[in-house]
Scaffold this motif. Structure first.
Motif, PDB file in Angstrom:
ATOM      1  N   GLY A  38       9.959 -35.211  19.989  1.00 25.68           N
ATOM      2  CA  GLY A  38      10.017 -34.100  19.056  1.00 25.68           C
ATOM      3  C   GLY A  38       8.793 -34.045  18.160  1.00 25.68           C
ATOM      4  N   LEU A  39       8.333 -35.215  17.696  1.00 22.85           N
ATOM      5  CA  LEU A  39       7.144 -35.270  16.846  1.00 22.85           C
ATOM      6  C   LEU A  39       5.899 -34.888  17.644  1.00 22.85           C
ATOM      7  CD1 LEU A  39       5.801 -35.879  14.167  1.00 22.85           C
ATOM      8  CD2 LEU A  39       5.742 -38.313  14.804  1.00 22.85           C
ATOM      9  N   GLY A  40       5.801 -35.385  18.868  1.00 21.67           N
ATOM     10  CA  GLY A  40       4.646 -35.049  19.710  1.00 21.67           C
ATOM     11  C   GLY A  40       4.617 -33.573  20.074  1.00 21.67           C
ATOM     12  N   ALA A  41       5.790 -33.015  20.378  1.00 23.46           N
ATOM     13  CA  ALA A  41       5.855 -31.586  20.685  1.00 23.46           C
ATOM     14  C   ALA A  41       5.462 -30.768  19.466  1.00 23.46           C
ATOM     15  CB  ALA A  41       7.261 -31.213  21.146  1.00 23.46           C
ATOM     16  N   GLY A  42       5.885 -31.208  18.294  1.00 29.00           N
ATOM     17  CA  GLY A  42       5.652 -30.439  17.080  1.00 29.00           C
ATOM     18  C   GLY A  42       4.307 -30.652  16.433  1.00 29.00           C
ATOM     19  N   ILE A  43       3.699 -31.847  16.593  1.00 23.04           N
ATOM     20  CA  ILE A  43       2.441 -32.142  15.896  1.00 23.04           C
ATOM     21  C   ILE A  43       1.305 -31.240  16.390  1.00 23.04           C
ATOM     22  CG2 ILE A  43       1.455 -33.902  17.432  1.00 23.04           C
ATOM     23  CD1 ILE A  43       0.934 -35.574  14.874  1.00 23.04           C
ATOM     24  N   PHE A  44       1.500 -30.691  17.583  1.00 25.29           N
ATOM     25  CA  PHE A  44       0.579 -29.683  18.097  1.00 25.29           C
ATOM     26  C   PHE A  44       0.291 -28.622  17.036  1.00 25.29           C
ATOM     27  CE2 PHE A  44       0.275 -25.409  19.778  1.00 25.29           C
ATOM     28  CZ  PHE A  44      -0.592 -25.485  20.847  1.00 25.29           C
ATOM     29  N   PHE A  45       1.327 -28.258  16.289  1.00 28.82           N
ATOM     30  CA  PHE A  45       1.216 -27.127  15.371  1.00 28.82           C
ATOM     31  C   PHE A  45       0.572 -27.509  14.043  1.00 28.82           C
ATOM     32  CE2 PHE A  45       4.484 -26.144  18.431  1.00 28.82           C
ATOM     33  CZ  PHE A  45       4.080 -24.887  18.853  1.00 28.82           C
TER      34      PHE A  45
ATOM     35  N   TRP B  92      13.398 -27.120  24.181  1.00 26.00           N
ATOM     36  CA  TRP B  92      14.645 -27.821  24.430  1.00 26.00           C
ATOM     37  C   TRP B  92      15.532 -27.179  25.488  1.00 26.00           C
ATOM     38  CZ3 TRP B  92      15.652 -32.608  22.704  1.00 26.00           C
ATOM     39  CH2 TRP B  92      14.819 -33.104  21.694  1.00 26.00           C
ATOM     40  N   LEU B  93      15.159 -25.986  25.983  1.00 18.37           N
ATOM     41  CA  LEU B  93      16.001 -25.329  26.983  1.00 18.37           C
ATOM     42  C   LEU B  93      16.252 -26.201  28.214  1.00 18.37           C
ATOM     43  CD1 LEU B  93      17.547 -22.783  27.840  1.00 18.37           C
ATOM     44  CD2 LEU B  93      15.405 -21.868  28.749  1.00 18.37           C
ATOM     45  N   PRO B  94      15.216 -26.833  28.816  1.00 20.24           N
ATOM     46  CA  PRO B  94      15.503 -27.699  29.965  1.00 20.24           C
ATOM     47  C   PRO B  94      16.455 -28.850  29.622  1.00 20.24           C
ATOM     48  CG  PRO B  94      13.158 -27.232  29.834  1.00 20.24           C
ATOM     49  CD  PRO B  94      13.761 -26.751  28.549  1.00 20.24           C
ATOM     50  N   SER B  95      16.280 -29.459  28.460  1.00 17.40           N
ATOM     51  CA  SER B  95      17.149 -30.574  28.070  1.00 17.40           C
ATOM     52  C   SER B  95      18.578 -30.101  27.794  1.00 17.40           C
ATOM     53  CB  SER B  95      16.589 -31.269  26.822  1.00 17.40           C
ATOM     54  OG  SER B  95      15.322 -31.820  27.086  1.00 17.40           O
TER      55      SER B  95
ATOM     56  N   PRO C 152      10.991 -28.352  16.762  1.00 14.52           N
ATOM     57  CA  PRO C 152      11.229 -29.387  17.770  1.00 14.52           C
ATOM     58  C   PRO C 152      11.535 -30.750  17.159  1.00 14.52           C
ATOM     59  CG  PRO C 152       9.262 -28.127  18.297  1.00 14.52           C
ATOM     60  CD  PRO C 152       9.655 -27.766  16.898  1.00 14.52           C
ATOM     61  N   TYR C 153      10.833 -31.096  16.061  1.00 13.74           N
ATOM     62  CA  TYR C 153      11.054 -32.405  15.451  1.00 13.74           C
ATOM     63  C   TYR C 153      12.467 -32.518  14.882  1.00 13.74           C
ATOM     64  CZ  TYR C 153      10.616 -36.417  12.373  1.00 13.74           C
ATOM     65  OH  TYR C 153      10.823 -37.615  11.746  1.00 13.74           O
ATOM     66  N   ILE C 154      12.919 -31.477  14.181  1.00 14.74           N
ATOM     67  CA  ILE C 154      14.262 -31.511  13.595  1.00 14.74           C
ATOM     68  C   ILE C 154      15.315 -31.580  14.678  1.00 14.74           C
ATOM     69  CG2 ILE C 154      15.939 -30.122  12.304  1.00 14.74           C
ATOM     70  CD1 ILE C 154      13.612 -29.209  10.529  1.00 14.74           C
ATOM     71  N   VAL C 155      15.136 -30.785  15.749  1.00 16.06           N
ATOM     72  CA  VAL C 155      16.098 -30.826  16.854  1.00 16.06           C
ATOM     73  C   VAL C 155      16.150 -32.228  17.461  1.00 16.06           C
ATOM     74  CG1 VAL C 155      16.658 -29.930  19.148  1.00 16.06           C
ATOM     75  CG2 VAL C 155      15.889 -28.367  17.362  1.00 16.06           C
TER      76      VAL C 155
ATOM     77  N   SER D 234      23.833 -34.828  19.858  1.00 19.35           N
ATOM     78  CA  SER D 234      24.039 -33.438  20.253  1.00 19.35           C
ATOM     79  C   SER D 234      23.021 -32.553  19.541  1.00 19.35           C
ATOM     80  CB  SER D 234      25.456 -32.981  19.901  1.00 19.35           C
ATOM     81  OG  SER D 234      25.603 -31.588  20.088  1.00 19.35           O
ATOM     82  N   THR D 235      22.742 -31.397  20.148  1.00 16.50           N
ATOM     83  CA  THR D 235      21.839 -30.427  19.529  1.00 16.50           C
ATOM     84  C   THR D 235      22.594 -29.327  18.785  1.00 16.50           C
ATOM     85  OG1 THR D 235      21.784 -29.139  21.588  1.00 16.50           O
ATOM     86  CG2 THR D 235      20.040 -30.779  21.269  1.00 16.50           C
ATOM     87  N   ASP D 236      23.921 -29.414  18.733  1.00 14.98           N
ATOM     88  CA  ASP D 236      24.724 -28.318  18.181  1.00 14.98           C
ATOM     89  C   ASP D 236      24.378 -28.019  16.722  1.00 14.98           C
ATOM     90  OD1 ASP D 236      25.870 -28.305  20.629  1.00 14.98           O
ATOM     91  OD2 ASP D 236      27.859 -28.976  19.990  1.00 14.98           O
ATOM     92  N   VAL D 237      24.311 -29.056  15.879  1.00 17.57           N
ATOM     93  CA  VAL D 237      24.034 -28.849  14.460  1.00 17.57           C
ATOM     94  C   VAL D 237      22.672 -28.188  14.281  1.00 17.57           C
ATOM     95  CG1 VAL D 237      23.658 -29.988  12.243  1.00 17.57           C
ATOM     96  CG2 VAL D 237      25.502 -30.767  13.752  1.00 17.57           C
ATOM     97  N   ALA D 238      21.704 -28.595  15.075  1.00 16.23           N
ATOM     98  CA  ALA D 238      20.364 -28.011  14.988  1.00 16.23           C
ATOM     99  C   ALA D 238      20.387 -26.537  15.360  1.00 16.23           C
ATOM    100  CB  ALA D 238      19.406 -28.772  15.897  1.00 16.23           C
TER     101      ALA D 238
END
Length: 442
Positions: free
Chosen positions: A61-68, A272-275, A394-397, A406-410
């Protein structure tokens, strides 16, 4: 009236803009398709990359998000550089740089390397999207931009439509590790190198401005230039154009917040759609790819139809707000029916249709309100504010999934944020925008 003006006025404007669209949009579309594919293909690489490198969900999540982070830091200076060096040169340089860096992700072995390459890739491509928005605003008057932005940004769902099955095929086809590379490494290689080639082509296929377009007649160039000039005169004029002055315009920050809310949902879906689909009980990478293509296919069709409707009715607010509310509702459905795959996928489809359509429906607002003197800096700042969601979402998720399993809360949280953004967007109109800008000038 001089003869050339009279002759230009006799031209069919629709046919002229159709020629411009056929000449510019296909190449720009392909460039943006690979731009988005290179940005989010890490979501498919994650299916194998995490186990191979022993990365946690939080590291991903951090790697996906640090891009930004790199994207936000370099967005404004990159867009200003585009205005100085010209779109043809700067777009080509950006594409070669980020295509090379994205390809180099295949060499990652540690979290630090992952973070560094994602950060640099974000910095390299920071000026591409706002630069293209600025570029198109110099070719199309505001009343034609809804469908053009929808056509251009339909590259996002098309990248998901084609990229999902293609990425799944790569992960399956190269599963045995041909050439000493794992399947996820082959994916970065195969999807990164075409961007470098497109960057080289940009030097030959793009021209910096309408007056350089030799494929238009002098009369056609004059017609477009006169319509763009009339469009510019109708916008509020801001005398101060320094970066500091742009930072003090409240309307830009309001638009940035709305864009942040849209992008929070978009990036949650993209990364996160694939996951999420895998969590519904599907394990084969190719099957996951085909299922993930369904939301993007319908989103692409919906995006173009809504863009056409917005231009025909010359209405922007509801064509933006309704898709945003659809995105929020779809996320809630997906979270609430996580145990029922068919309904959950329906929810993800609705969320994807709404969230992605909100993107092109948003951009006619700032391009209609910002004068040329502040457009480069203003568009880059709005885009940078919105892209901060690409880091946080992405990082929060990932963090919530590590904590709760679970990803529900996110998804519920992101849905709530999208609703807030829709409420703010509902209050945005030409009158309030003009009043805000006028107050700043005064």
């Amino acid at each position: 009236m001089n003869p050339s003006t009279h002759e230009a006025g006799a031209l069919d404007g629709n046919s002229v803009y159709r020629r411009i669209t056929l000449h510019l949009i296909p190449f720009i579309f392909i460039c943006y398709l690979f731009n988005y594919l290179d940005r989010v293909n890490v979501g498919f690489a994650k299916l194998q990359m995490l186990d191979a490198l022993k990365f946690s969900e939080t590291v991903y999540g951090l790697g996906a998000g640090i891009f930004f982070i790199g994207y936000v830091l370099c967005g404004l200076p990159s867009n200003l550089a585009l205005t100085r060096f010209g779109p043809r040169r700067w777009i080509g340089v950006m594409m070669i740089a980020w295509g090379t860096l994205s390809t180099c992700l295949l060499f990652v072995t540690t979290p630090t390397q992952f973070y560094a390459l994602r950060l640099l890739t974000g910095a390299a491509e920071a000026g591409f999207f706002p630069g293209i928005v600025l570029y198109l605003s110099q070719w199309y008057p505001s009343h034609r931009r809804g469908r053009i932005m929808a056509l251009f940004m339909s590259a996002i769902p098309v990248s998901g439509l084609l990229g999902g099955p293609f990425s799944g095929w790569i992960l399956n086809h190269f599963a045995v590790g041909q050439g000493g590379l794992a399947a996820w490494q082959w994916m970065f290689l195969i999807q990164g190198l075409p961007t470098v080639v497109l960057g080289l082509l940009a030097f030959m296929l793009l021209c910096d401005k309408v007056s350089h377009a030799r494929w238009l007649s002098p009369q056609e160039r004059q017609l477009v230039a006169s319509e763009i000039a009339a469009d510019e005169r109708a916008r509020p004029q801001v005398e101060k154009t320094s970066i500091g002055a742009i930072l003090t315009l409240p309307f830009i920050w309001v638009l940035g917040f709305i864009y942040f809310c849209i992008q929070a949902g978009v990036y949650a879906i993209n990364f996160w759609l694939p996951s999420i689909i895998k969590g519904l009980g599907f394990s084969d990478a190719l099957v996951i790819g085909w299922i993930s293509a369904i939301p993007y296919l319908l989103a692409g069709v919906f995006m173009v139809l809504v863009g056409r409707s917005a231009d025909l009715r010359n209405e922007r607010r509801w064509h933006l707000v309704v898709p945003m509310l659809m995105g929020a509702g779809g996320l809630i459905i997906a979270a609430n029916f996580a145990g029922t795959p068919a309904i959950a996928i329906l929810g993800l489809t609705i969320a994807t249709m709404g969230a992605l359509t909100g993107l092109p429906m948003f951009w006619p607002l700032p391009t209609a309100f910002l004068s040329a003197s502040v457009a480069a800096g203003g568009l880059a700042l709005i885009n940078s504010i919105g892209q901060m969601a690409g880091f946080l979402s992405p990082y929060i998720v990932g963090w919530i999934k590590d904590q709760t399993g679970s990803t529900d809360v996110a998804l519920y949280s992101l849905a709530g944020l999208t609703v807030v953004g829709a409420i703010v967007a509902l209050r945005v109109s030409r009158n309030t925008a003009t009043a805000t800008e006028a107050a700043e000038v005064a």
